[in-house]
Design a protein around this motif. Structure first.
Motif, PDB file in Angstrom:
ATOM      1  N   TYR A  98       0.842  -1.197   0.000  1.00  0.00           N
ATOM      2  CA  TYR A  98       0.000   0.000   0.000  1.00  0.00           C
ATOM      3  C   TYR A  98       0.878   1.250   0.000  1.00  0.00           C
ATOM      4  N   GLN A  99       0.369   2.311  -0.613  1.00  0.00           N
ATOM      5  CA  GLN A  99       1.095   3.573  -0.577  1.00  0.00           C
ATOM      6  C   GLN A  99       1.223   4.111   0.849  1.00  0.00           C
ATOM      7  N   ASN A 100       0.255   3.757   1.717  1.00  0.00           N
ATOM      8  CA  ASN A 100       0.364   4.247   3.095  1.00  0.00           C
ATOM      9  C   ASN A 100       1.552   3.641   3.845  1.00  0.00           C
ATOM     10  N   VAL A 101       2.088   2.536   3.349  1.00  0.00           N
ATOM     11  CA  VAL A 101       3.310   1.999   3.947  1.00  0.00           C
ATOM     12  C   VAL A 101       4.455   2.996   3.749  1.00  0.00           C
ATOM     13  N   VAL A 102       4.537   3.569   2.544  1.00  0.00           N
ATOM     14  CA  VAL A 102       5.572   4.564   2.264  1.00  0.00           C
ATOM     15  C   VAL A 102       5.327   5.827   3.085  1.00  0.00           C
ATOM     16  N   VAL A 125       0.738  -1.370  -9.367  1.00  0.00           N
ATOM     17  CA  VAL A 125       1.512  -0.156  -9.129  1.00  0.00           C
ATOM     18  C   VAL A 125       0.867   1.026  -9.860  1.00  0.00           C
ATOM     19  N   ASP A 126       0.681   2.122  -9.148  1.00  0.00           N
ATOM     20  CA  ASP A 126       0.073   3.357  -9.664  1.00  0.00           C
ATOM     21  C   ASP A 126      -1.437   3.270  -9.869  1.00  0.00           C
ATOM     22  N   PRO A 146      -8.366   7.968  -0.020  1.00  0.00           N
ATOM     23  CA  PRO A 146      -7.432   7.144  -0.799  1.00  0.00           C
ATOM     24  C   PRO A 146      -6.285   6.571   0.019  1.00  0.00           C
ATOM     25  N   ARG A 147      -5.842   7.279   1.061  1.00  0.00           N
ATOM     26  CA  ARG A 147      -4.721   6.773   1.866  1.00  0.00           C
ATOM     27  C   ARG A 147      -5.026   5.433   2.509  1.00  0.00           C
ATOM     28  N   VAL A 152       0.655   1.038  -3.905  1.00  0.00           N
ATOM     29  CA  VAL A 152       1.859   1.858  -3.966  1.00  0.00           C
ATOM     30  C   VAL A 152       2.039   2.470  -5.351  1.00  0.00           C
ATOM     31  N   THR A 153       2.636   3.640  -5.384  1.00  0.00           N
ATOM     32  CA  THR A 153       2.961   4.289  -6.643  1.00  0.00           C
ATOM     33  C   THR A 153       4.379   3.927  -7.083  1.00  0.00           C
TER      34      THR A 153
END
Length: 285
Positions: A98-102, A125-126, A146-147, A152-153
């Motif tokens: 997930y992008q929230n990991v980043v 991805v994206d 969205p978060r 992940v992007t």
């Protein structure tokens, strides 16, 4: 819900056994995280995948206070190859990603100096929609920011690759169910590996099976042999087992970390007192 209640009860029982009897099995332990996002008002918490950032940090700092040392997965693999499996060692991993990991987990890990491996399913991805296998996100999509669900992007992955504290690993391309489909699995994982090489310059990555339970056919057997043949550095399952000197890196287990976990219940899992719970749930079906 019944299974989640059984898991939580098992964690408390394991903690009690750990407190009375001490460590059950020496070895290193691997933890699995997925989503790291704050709870959303008026939305039922995702009990299976999400750990809020503040809980995540308390879990890690609590394990540090209990005397655990955090190690990179590659370092554990190297030690194991040399015949050494350090005790009271933890490896942090994330699946999917997930992008929230980043955005939420990485700042915590950097602040604490804790390495981690992130296993990415590259087909998503994206993407701006939830993962197709994320039932909670699809059910509450209309009210979630969205978060809470976004995969992940590409930029997020590049952030991870640029930081020596982190490693990006393979998690198949499509995160499909590959039970009894070794040919399809091999082709999908090969696509995953091509993407990682072409876009991030990653070769011979570490690998974790999606879903990952050997007893249910998500890992093991022909699937493991196909993964090994593609040259990945390991093949991690989600079997609740510790890494010992004689364990095979192509069958290492990992322990899920949940929002209800405390440092005490995680210590019980990492001490070998939790393995009976997944076996009980296998019988429940």
């Amino acid at each position: 819900m019944l299974k989640e209640t059984v898991k939580q009860t098992a964690g408390l029982v394991a903690a009690g056994l750990r407190g009375v009897l001490g460590r059950c099995t020496p070895g290193a332990g691997l933890l699995i995280y997925h989503r790291i996002a704050a709870s959303v008002d008026d939305t039922p918490d995702d009990r299976t995948l999400n750990v809020p950032p503040d809980v995540f940090e308390r879990q890690l700092t609590g394990l540090q206070r209990l005397g655990y040392r955090f190690l990179a997965l590659r370092d554990l693999l190297a030690a194991h190859a040399d015949g050494r499996t350090p005790d009271r060692v933890v490896v942090v991993t994330f699946d999917d990603i997930y992008q929230n990991v980043v955005e939420a987990a990485v700042p915590v890990l950097r602040r604490l100096g804790i390495p981690a491996t992130m296993f990415v399913s590259t087909a998503f991805v994206d993407h701006t929609e939830p993962f197709p296998f994320d039932a909670w996100a699809h059910e509450h999509r209309a009210v979630l920011p969205p978060r809470a669900y976004r995969p992940v992007t590409r930029a997020g992955l590049e952030t991870l690759v640029a930081d020596p504290l982190f490693e990006v690993g393979a998690h198949t391309h499509s995160h499909a169910v590959f039970i009894d489909r070794p040919d399809t699995f091999e082709a999908d994982l090969a696509e995953n590996l091509r993407w990682l090489d072409a876009h991030l310059g990653i070769t011979a990555p570490t690998f974790a099976f999606p879903y990952g339970r050997t007893a249910f056919g998500f890992a093991g057997g022909a699937l493991t042999e196909r993964a090994r043949g593609l040259g990945v550095a390991c093949a991690l399952t989600t079997d609740s087992s510790l890494v010992t000197t004689d364990s095979d890196p192509y069958a290492w287990g990992r322990f899920n970390a949940y929002a209800w976990d405390t440092p005490v219940t995680l210590d019980a899992k990492l001490s070998g007192w939790y393995g009976w719970a997944p076996r009980l749930m296998e019988r429940m079906g």
